[in-house]
Design an enzyme around this catalytic site. Structure first.
Site, PDB file in Angstrom:
ATOM      1  N   CYS A 147      17.318 -48.031  -5.845  1.00  0.00           N
ATOM      2  CA  CYS A 147      16.646 -47.192  -4.855  1.00  0.00           C
ATOM      3  C   CYS A 147      15.788 -48.062  -3.928  1.00  0.00           C
ATOM      4  CB  CYS A 147      15.797 -46.128  -5.564  1.00  0.00           C
ATOM      5  SG  CYS A 147      14.965 -45.019  -4.419  1.00  0.00           S
ATOM      6  N   CYS A 150      12.546 -46.463  -2.728  1.00  0.00           N
ATOM      7  CA  CYS A 150      11.517 -46.449  -3.769  1.00  0.00           C
ATOM      8  C   CYS A 150      10.900 -47.833  -3.963  1.00  0.00           C
ATOM      9  CB  CYS A 150      12.112 -46.033  -5.107  1.00  0.00           C
ATOM     10  SG  CYS A 150      13.138 -44.569  -5.027  1.00  0.00           S
ATOM     11  N   ASP A 151      11.745 -48.859  -4.005  1.00  0.00           N
ATOM     12  CA  ASP A 151      11.278 -50.172  -4.473  1.00  0.00           C
ATOM     13  C   ASP A 151      11.228 -51.256  -3.400  1.00  0.00           C
ATOM     14  OD1 ASP A 151      11.050 -49.134  -7.016  1.00  0.00           O
ATOM     15  OD2 ASP A 151      13.085 -49.690  -7.597  1.00  0.00           O
TER      16      ASP A 151
HETATM   17  P1  FAD Z   1      15.911 -36.752 -13.184  1.00  0.00           P
HETATM   18  O1  FAD Z   1      14.676 -37.529 -13.107  1.00  0.00           O
HETATM   19  O2  FAD Z   1      17.208 -37.449 -13.046  1.00  0.00           O
HETATM   20  O3  FAD Z   1      15.894 -35.974 -14.581  1.00  0.00           O
HETATM   21  C1  FAD Z   1      17.030 -35.286 -15.032  1.00  0.00           C
HETATM   22  C2  FAD Z   1      16.800 -34.860 -16.446  1.00  0.00           C
HETATM   23  O4  FAD Z   1      17.845 -33.989 -16.883  1.00  0.00           O
HETATM   24  C3  FAD Z   1      16.769 -35.979 -17.477  1.00  0.00           C
HETATM   25  O5  FAD Z   1      15.716 -35.725 -18.342  1.00  0.00           O
HETATM   26  C4  FAD Z   1      18.091 -35.837 -18.233  1.00  0.00           C
HETATM   27  O6  FAD Z   1      17.982 -36.287 -19.570  1.00  0.00           O
HETATM   28  C5  FAD Z   1      18.245 -34.329 -18.201  1.00  0.00           C
HETATM   29  N1  FAD Z   1      19.612 -33.823 -18.376  1.00  0.00           N
HETATM   30  C6  FAD Z   1      20.734 -34.166 -17.693  1.00  0.00           C
HETATM   31  N2  FAD Z   1      21.785 -33.446 -18.148  1.00  0.00           N
HETATM   32  C7  FAD Z   1      21.310 -32.629 -19.129  1.00  0.00           C
HETATM   33  C8  FAD Z   1      21.899 -31.652 -19.976  1.00  0.00           C
HETATM   34  N3  FAD Z   1      23.198 -31.357 -19.906  1.00  0.00           N
HETATM   35  N4  FAD Z   1      21.100 -31.014 -20.876  1.00  0.00           N
HETATM   36  C9  FAD Z   1      19.760 -31.295 -20.954  1.00  0.00           C
HETATM   37  N5  FAD Z   1      19.152 -32.202 -20.158  1.00  0.00           N
HETATM   38  C10 FAD Z   1      19.927 -32.868 -19.270  1.00  0.00           C
HETATM   39  N6  FAD Z   1      11.495 -41.832  -6.763  1.00  0.00           N
HETATM   40  C11 FAD Z   1      10.243 -41.950  -6.277  1.00  0.00           C
HETATM   41  O7  FAD Z   1       9.694 -40.979  -5.739  1.00  0.00           O
HETATM   42  N7  FAD Z   1       9.547 -43.138  -6.396  1.00  0.00           N
HETATM   43  C12 FAD Z   1      10.084 -44.239  -6.992  1.00  0.00           C
HETATM   44  O8  FAD Z   1       9.458 -45.297  -7.051  1.00  0.00           O
HETATM   45  C13 FAD Z   1      11.413 -44.133  -7.515  1.00  0.00           C
HETATM   46  N8  FAD Z   1      11.989 -45.193  -8.116  1.00  0.00           N
HETATM   47  C14 FAD Z   1      13.265 -45.067  -8.584  1.00  0.00           C
HETATM   48  C15 FAD Z   1      13.871 -46.183  -9.161  1.00  0.00           C
HETATM   49  C16 FAD Z   1      15.154 -46.087  -9.655  1.00  0.00           C
HETATM   50  C17 FAD Z   1      15.784 -47.299 -10.278  1.00  0.00           C
HETATM   51  C18 FAD Z   1      15.869 -44.848  -9.555  1.00  0.00           C
HETATM   52  C19 FAD Z   1      17.265 -44.725 -10.099  1.00  0.00           C
HETATM   53  C20 FAD Z   1      15.292 -43.744  -8.969  1.00  0.00           C
HETATM   54  C21 FAD Z   1      13.988 -43.845  -8.460  1.00  0.00           C
HETATM   55  N9  FAD Z   1      13.371 -42.771  -7.831  1.00  0.00           N
HETATM   56  C22 FAD Z   1      12.090 -42.876  -7.375  1.00  0.00           C
HETATM   57  C23 FAD Z   1      14.071 -41.484  -7.661  1.00  0.00           C
HETATM   58  C24 FAD Z   1      13.586 -40.511  -8.735  1.00  0.00           C
HETATM   59  O9  FAD Z   1      13.730 -41.122  -9.977  1.00  0.00           O
HETATM   60  C25 FAD Z   1      14.373 -39.205  -8.691  1.00  0.00           C
HETATM   61  O10 FAD Z   1      14.352 -38.680  -7.379  1.00  0.00           O
HETATM   62  C26 FAD Z   1      13.775 -38.185  -9.645  1.00  0.00           C
HETATM   63  O11 FAD Z   1      13.726 -38.708 -10.955  1.00  0.00           O
HETATM   64  C27 FAD Z   1      14.591 -36.891  -9.654  1.00  0.00           C
HETATM   65  O12 FAD Z   1      14.001 -36.018 -10.564  1.00  0.00           O
HETATM   66  P2  FAD Z   1      14.819 -34.851 -11.273  1.00  0.00           P
HETATM   67  O13 FAD Z   1      13.857 -34.169 -12.168  1.00  0.00           O
HETATM   68  O14 FAD Z   1      15.538 -34.051 -10.261  1.00  0.00           O
HETATM   69  O15 FAD Z   1      15.961 -35.567 -12.116  1.00  0.00           O
END
Ligand code: FAD
Length: 332
Positions: A147, A150-151
Site C-alpha cells: 500500500c 499508506c506507507d
Molecule cells: P480487513 O482489515 O481486511 O479485515 C477483514 C476481516 O475479515 C479480517 O479480520 C478477516 O479475518 C475477516 N474475515 C475474512 N473472511 C472471513 C470469513 N469468511 N469469516 C469471518 N471473518 C472473515 N490503511 C490505512 O488507513 N493506513 C495504513 O497505514 C495502512 N497500511 C496498510 C499496509 C498494508 C501492508 C496493507 C495491506 C493495507 C494497509 N492499509 C492501511 C489498508 C487497511 O489495512 C485496510 O483498508 C483496512 O484494513 C480495511 O478494513 P476492513 O475492516 O474493511 O477489512
C-alpha cells in the site's frame, strides 16, 4: 443448531468490523463478531485484518505519533468488548439468506447461527508475490508493502530508488504517488506492455524519475541489517521473462501492486449482488445490500479508497443502518 436468534452478527474483525461492533454494542444490540481465522488464501488473511500486516500506521487520526497496525486493532477490539461485544474466533463458511425468517450462517466448525441482521466486513486481501523474504520484510516493516498511499510517505522511503510490481491502473497510481518521495520509481512488469489505461500510464511516465523495466519478474527480495540492526530491503532479484537472465536492482523499497481479492467466497450462491471482481454492491448510498437485513462495510464493498479510516467510517454507518432496520422490522 441453537434456536437463539442474534440481533446482529458481524463477520470480520478489521477496522470496519470492530467499529460496527462498538456502535452496535453501545446501541444495546448485543452484537457478536466472527473474527475469521488465520489463513493463506493465497493472499494473507488474519483476525484483525490487513493492518496486522503492517508496522507503522501514520494516517489514522488520533495517533499523532503513529501506532502499529496490530496495536491499533487490539485497541479497537478492547473498545468493542468494553461495551459487551461477544467475540467468536471462527470463520463463516456459508450463508443462507431468507426473506421472512432469520438468516443462517455456518461456521468452519459446522455450527449454524441465526441472525436477524448481518454486517459483512470481511475486507479485501492484498495479493502478494508469495516470496518468503517478501513476506518476512512486509511483516517486520523492512521496506516491503502492498500500500503506497499508506506507507510511501514513511521516512525510510525518502529519496531512495523504489520498485513497484504490477502493470494495472492501481500499480500506476501507486507508482505515480511514490514519485513524490523517491529518487527513482521503477515499475517492474512481466510483459512488454502495460495493462493500465493510457491516461494512467502517461501520468506516471511523464514524471522525470519514472522508469519501466519490461519483461521482468521479481524472484527474490534482498536485505541487510541497517545501522540499528534492523533488517531492511536492499534490492530485488529480477528474472527476464524472455531470456531467463537474472539481475539485481538496488532499491530501498518494494511496493507490490498486483491487485486485491475481496473475501466474498463464502457468499457464493447466496443471492447477494457482487460486482465482476467479487466486491459487494451497496444500494442507495448506504451500507444496504440487495438482501433485506444484510449490510456491508469496509474494503469488501470498496475497491477504491481502501483505508482504515474509510473502513471504520462505513462500519459505523452499517451499525446505524442495521439498528434502523431492526427497529423498522420490530426486532428491537
Ligand atoms: P480487513 O482489515 O481486511 O479485515 C477483514 C476481516 O475479515 C479480517 O479480520 C478477516 O479475518 C475477516 N474475515 C475474512 N473472511 C472471513 C470469513 N469468511 N469469516 C469471518 N471473518 C472473515 N490503511 C490505512 O488507513 N493506513 C495504513 O497505514 C495502512 N497500511 C496498510 C499496509 C498494508 C501492508 C496493507 C495491506 C493495507 C494497509 N492499509 C492501511 C489498508 C487497511 O489495512 C485496510 O483498508 C483496512 O484494513 C480495511 O478494513 P476492513 O475492516 O474493511 O477489512
Amino acid at each position: 443448531m441453537s434456536d437463539h436468534v442474534h440481533n446482529v452478527v458481524i463477520i470480520g474483525s478489521g477496522p470496519a468490523g470492530w467499529t460496527a461492533a462498538i456502535y452496535a454494542a453501545r446501541a444495546n444490540l448485543d452484537p457478536v463478531v466472527y473474527t475469521g481465522v488465520a489463513k493463506q488464501t493465497p493472499a494473507i488473511q488474519l483476525p484483525g485484518g490487513q493492518l496486522m500486516l503492517t508496522t507503522d500506521v501514520e494516517n489514522y487520526p488520533g495517533f499523532p505519533d503513529g501506532v502499529t497496525g496490530p496495536e491499533m486493532m487490539q485497541r479497537f477490539q478492547k473498545q468493542a468488548e468494553r461495551f459487551g461485544t461477544r467475540v467468536e474466533p471462527r470463520d463463516i463458511v456459508r450463508v443462507t439468506f431468507h426473506d421472512t425468517k432469520p438468516h443462517e450462517l455456518v461456521t468452519d466448525k459446522d455450527e449454524t447461527i441465526l441472525a436477524h441482521a448481518i454486517i459483512i466486513a470481511t475486507g479485501a486481501t492484498a495479493n502478494w508475490l508469495g516470496l518468503e523474504n517478501e513476506q518476512r520484510l512486509a511483516r517486520s516493516g523492512g521496506g516491503v508493502s502492498a500500500c503506497a498511499v499508506c506507507d510511501g510517505a514513511l521516512p525510510m522511503f525518502r529519496d531512495k530508488p523504489l520498485a513497484v510490481v504490477g502493470g494495472g491502473d492501481s500499480a500506476m497510481e501507486e507508482a505515480t504517488y511514490l514519485t513524490k518521495f523517491a529518487s527513482t520509481v521503477y515499475i517492474i512488469h512481466r510483459r512488454d506492455e502495460l495493462r493500465a489505461s493510457k491516461i494512467m500510464q502517461e501520468r506516471f511516465l511523464e514524471k522525470p524519475n519514472a522508469k519501466v523495466l519490461w519483461n521482468k519478474g521479481v524472484v527474490d527480495v534482498l536485505s541487510a541489517k541497517d545501522e540499528h540492526g534492523h533488517e531492511v530491503i536492499t534490492g530485488v532479484q529480477l528474472k527476464d521473462t524472455q531470456t531467463g537472465e537474472v539481475s539485481t536492482l538496488e532499491v530501498g523499497g518494494l511496493f507490490v501492486a498486483i491487485g486485491h481479492t475481496p473475501a466474498t467466497g463464502f457468499l457464493a450462491d447466496s443471492g447477494i449482488d457482487l460486482d465482476e471482481k467479487g466486491y459487494v454492491i451497496l444500494r442507495n448510498r448506504s451500507t444496504e445490500t440487495n438482501i433485506s437485513g444484510v449490510f456491508a462495510a469496509g474494503d469488501v464493498a470498496d475497491a477504491f479508497y481502501r483505508q482504515a479510516i474509510t473502513a471504520a467510517g462505513t462500519g459505523c454507518q452499517a451499525a446505524i443502518d442495521a439498528e434502523h432496520w431492526l427497529a423498522h422490522h420490530n426486532h428491537i
